[in-house]
Design an enzyme around this catalytic site. Sequence first.
Site, mmCIF file in Angstrom:
data_model
loop_
_atom_site.group_PDB
_atom_site.id
_atom_site.type_symbol
_atom_site.label_atom_id
_atom_site.label_comp_id
_atom_site.label_asym_id
_atom_site.label_seq_id
_atom_site.Cartn_x
_atom_site.Cartn_y
_atom_site.Cartn_z
ATOM 1 N N HIS A 1 -0.356 10.441 9.174
ATOM 2 C CA HIS A 1 0.056 10.309 7.770
ATOM 3 C C HIS A 1 -1.155 10.185 6.851
ATOM 4 O O HIS A 1 -2.202 9.681 7.255
ATOM 5 C CB HIS A 1 1.043 9.146 7.563
ATOM 6 C CG HIS A 1 0.497 7.770 7.756
ATOM 7 N ND1 HIS A 1 1.160 6.779 8.441
ATOM 8 C CD2 HIS A 1 -0.652 7.184 7.323
ATOM 9 C CE1 HIS A 1 0.454 5.671 8.430
ATOM 10 N NE2 HIS A 1 -0.649 5.890 7.750
ATOM 11 N N GLU B 1 4.811 9.922 6.149
ATOM 12 C CA GLU B 1 5.044 9.884 7.585
ATOM 13 C C GLU B 1 5.425 11.268 8.118
ATOM 14 O O GLU B 1 5.768 12.163 7.331
ATOM 15 C CB GLU B 1 6.169 8.885 7.878
ATOM 16 C CG GLU B 1 5.840 7.445 7.471
ATOM 17 C CD GLU B 1 4.850 6.766 8.412
ATOM 18 O OE1 GLU B 1 3.913 7.440 8.900
ATOM 19 O OE2 GLU B 1 4.976 5.551 8.639
ATOM 20 N N ASP C 1 -0.344 8.479 13.311
ATOM 21 C CA ASP C 1 0.643 9.558 13.382
ATOM 22 C C ASP C 1 0.321 10.695 12.406
ATOM 23 O O ASP C 1 1.150 11.556 12.146
ATOM 24 C CB ASP C 1 2.054 9.002 13.110
ATOM 25 C CG ASP C 1 2.180 8.364 11.723
ATOM 26 O OD1 ASP C 1 1.219 8.446 10.920
ATOM 27 O OD2 ASP C 1 3.241 7.774 11.430
ATOM 28 N N ASP D 1 -0.495 3.885 -2.466
ATOM 29 C CA ASP D 1 0.823 3.412 -2.018
ATOM 30 C C ASP D 1 0.972 1.906 -2.182
ATOM 31 O O ASP D 1 0.016 1.199 -2.503
ATOM 32 C CB ASP D 1 1.056 3.816 -0.551
ATOM 33 C CG ASP D 1 -0.199 3.714 0.313
ATOM 34 O OD1 ASP D 1 -1.070 2.876 0.005
ATOM 35 O OD2 ASP D 1 -0.307 4.459 1.288
#
Length: 266
Positions: free
Chosen positions: A143, A148, A141, A72
């Site tokens: 990811h 997400e 979270d 990313d």
Amino acid sequence: MRVIIQKDYDKCAKWAANYIANKIKVARPTAAKPFVLGLPTGSTPMGVYKELVNMFKSGKLSFQHVVTFSMDEYIGLDLDHPQSYAHFMFENLYNHIDIKKENINILNGMTKDYAKECATYESKMRHYGGVNLFFGGIGTDGHIAFNEPGSSLTSRTRVKTLTQETREDNSRFFGNNINKVPKTVLTVGVGTIMDAEEVLIMASGASKAQAIHDTIEEGVNHMCAASALQMHQHGIIVCDDAACSKLLPKTVDYFKQIENLKFEGV
Ligand code: PGA
């Protein structure tokens, strides 16, 4: 899913680095058939990259025929920005090993044409016959890469908006100023990661315990992208005791037992 439980961060990093190195060596990559490796940024891989650099420096490992794809990149940060993921990869890995420049693939966060950038990234992976091993961390979270909660589990490389939680987590790299953390990123998709022959996710520390619980003990759910790993033929999670602190004792015992039996050659 294989779950490797280690005592602490250093042991996880060693395990992951040895696993990656071994995969590269066993593949005996050549220019015509390179080993294709997906790589993350963040705190988690730092120790792994240190180990890999040490292996290269001591002559035990070469990256000459390794092709890499970063997971990313922040939109709006260029290669020279100290917090861009491209910069991170050069600082922590590429500048210290014998990888060929043309074998390094990085998403361009400064592109004007996101759709083209993302489609080209996917087609480059296909050109190499796919990714052999995708290595990654996990967000608090759940990811993987920057997928997400709510990300499609078949998503491909695309633009994603970060959650407040992720921007808060990552503000430590931006002088603890959340306003400096970009709101959008380019990221490989869950489907992109799942297409790899193998996926290795590393998690360390109590802040990852909920995500690890959701990934391993709950069902496949797009609110925890890493849970998609349950559907992968060769998914591995390497995590330390603290990251396992929300797993049931019987889950921990079972996965440890499996690895102990493997060690005994079963
Ligand atoms: P970290 O991030 O390694 O910095 O904890 C992991 C992630 O967000 O994937």
